[in-house]
Design an enzyme around this catalytic site. Structure first.
Site, mmCIF file in Angstrom:
data_model
loop_
_atom_site.group_PDB
_atom_site.id
_atom_site.type_symbol
_atom_site.label_atom_id
_atom_site.label_comp_id
_atom_site.label_asym_id
_atom_site.label_seq_id
_atom_site.Cartn_x
_atom_site.Cartn_y
_atom_site.Cartn_z
ATOM 1 N N SER A 164 36.045 37.772 40.243
ATOM 2 C CA SER A 164 34.889 38.406 39.622
ATOM 3 C C SER A 164 34.208 39.347 40.625
ATOM 4 C CB SER A 164 33.945 37.331 39.083
ATOM 5 O OG SER A 164 32.981 37.902 38.259
ATOM 6 N N ASP A 237 38.708 36.992 28.557
ATOM 7 C CA ASP A 237 37.525 37.077 29.412
ATOM 8 C C ASP A 237 36.340 37.560 28.582
ATOM 9 O OD1 ASP A 237 35.554 37.738 31.299
ATOM 10 O OD2 ASP A 237 37.054 38.219 32.812
ATOM 11 N N HIS A 267 36.878 34.001 31.383
ATOM 12 C CA HIS A 267 36.468 34.535 32.683
ATOM 13 C C HIS A 267 36.657 33.531 33.813
ATOM 14 C CE1 HIS A 267 34.511 37.267 35.403
ATOM 15 N NE2 HIS A 267 33.686 36.322 35.792
#
Ligand SMILES: *[C@@H]1O[C@H](CO)[C@@H](O)[C@H](O)[C@H]1NC(C)=O
Ligand SMILES: *[C@@H]1O[C@H](CO)[C@@H](O)[C@H](O)[C@H]1NC(C)=O
Length: 297
Positions: A164, A237, A267
């Site tokens: 991320s 995601d 995610h």
């Protein structure tokens, strides 16, 4: 009279809008870097020894702007092995601290017989300071410099791994240090924060120009000339649209090769997908170092 009231309302509205914009500008770091979540993240950080990795150092690194950040250096069982191993440089996602990622670090440690250097960014975990783009970049550089100067680690191959927002940290670091990094692994990261915000917070999309935190990976990834890059993308995601990963992949021009891999995941559970670590292993063996294949026999 009527005109005066209108003018008054106009001023009030203007004031409220300015106040709102000011708040967005001032407090965006609190939204972007939720270091206090989950609860207890600023006081409790678990130890590598809790995760069956007993050979480690609990480090306090001082950055060039004098912030004290916490890091773990997880080594092999002997100095000789540590010198020969690769070193994973782990950049975590935007909540929690490095301790929350020890179970993932442990899989890398066992599977690839590597050392792991992981840090809590400034303002996260037990690190001092407050999070922000410029500061976190300095933290990442500090961690890499530590490896470069370390007697056991200085000649090891370094693989930067970012999940991320950690992917944005890793891309930026690699773009500035290609001579010292041998591979880059990215999971569910984004093109840039201004491009992500309209998706994350639609109510803020008209003011995304106020976003002073940029993390412009879309540009930075094009500066990577030779480091091999692995893209790990969760197709479900819900936070970062998978198109961001796809576009980053397409933007990458590295001569070291690039590989795009999709998983049926969201995610934050992508690293739990069945093929995740096999995919990493193929990349690791073919692009960086395949000695773990023999050791694991
Ligand atoms: C992906 O995972 C979801 C949830 O587990 C499942 O419902 C779906 O069938 C899967 N899709 C594919 C293509 O495997
Ligand atoms: C993903 O996030 C959700 C909610 O934010 C949490 O409940 C879940 O435990 C997380 N999963 C992983 C694998 O971290």
């Amino acid at each position: 009279m009527f005109f005066n009231i209108l003018l008054y309302l106009f001023y009030v509205a203007g004031f409220i809008v300015l106040l709102g914009l000011g708040l967005v500008y001032t407090y965006q770091c609190k939204l972007i870097y939720p270091a206090q979540f989950p609860e207890g993240s600023r006081v409790e950080v678990s130890l590598p020894s809790d995760h069956d990795m007993p050979y480690y150092e609990d480090l306090t690194l001082t950055t060039r702007d004098k912030v004290k950040i916490k890091a773990y250096l997880i080594k092999r069982s002997t100095d000789e092995e540590t010198k020969k191993a690769c070193t994973l440089l782990y950049f975590h996602a935007n909540a929690g601290n490095m301790g929350h990622r020890l179970p993932i670090a442990q899989i890398f440690y066992k599977m690839f017989n590597c050392n792991v250097l992981m840090l809590s960014y400034r303002g996260y975990g037990l690190s001092e300071g407050t999070p922000g783009e410029q500061g976190i970049r300095i933290d990442a550089q500090t961690a890499l410099d530590y490896i470069t100067e370390h007697p056991l680690l200085k000649n090891t191959k370094v693989i930067a791994y970012g999940q991320s927002i950690g992917g944005a940290v890793a891309i930026d670091l690699v773009a500035h240090n290609e001579d010292r990094i041998h591979g880059l692994i990215l999971e569910n990261t984004f093109l840039s924060l201004p491009k992500l915000i309209p998706h994350l917070m639609p109510f803020l999309s008209s003011v995304s120009f106020l976003c002073h935190q940029k993390w412009n990976s879309e540009v930075a990834i094009q500066r990577i000339a030779k480091t091999p890059i692995l893209f790990l993308s969760g197709q479900r995601d819900e936070l970062v649209p998978p198109q961001h990963m796809r576009a980053l992949f397409e933007n990458a021009i590295t001569s070291g090769g690039k590989s795009f891999n999709e998983f049926n995941s969201t995610h934050n559970d992508t690293c739990l997908a069945p093929n995740y670590f096999d995919t990493v292993g193929e990349f690791w063996a073919s692009s960086i170092d395949d000695s773990f294949l023999n050791m694991n026999k």
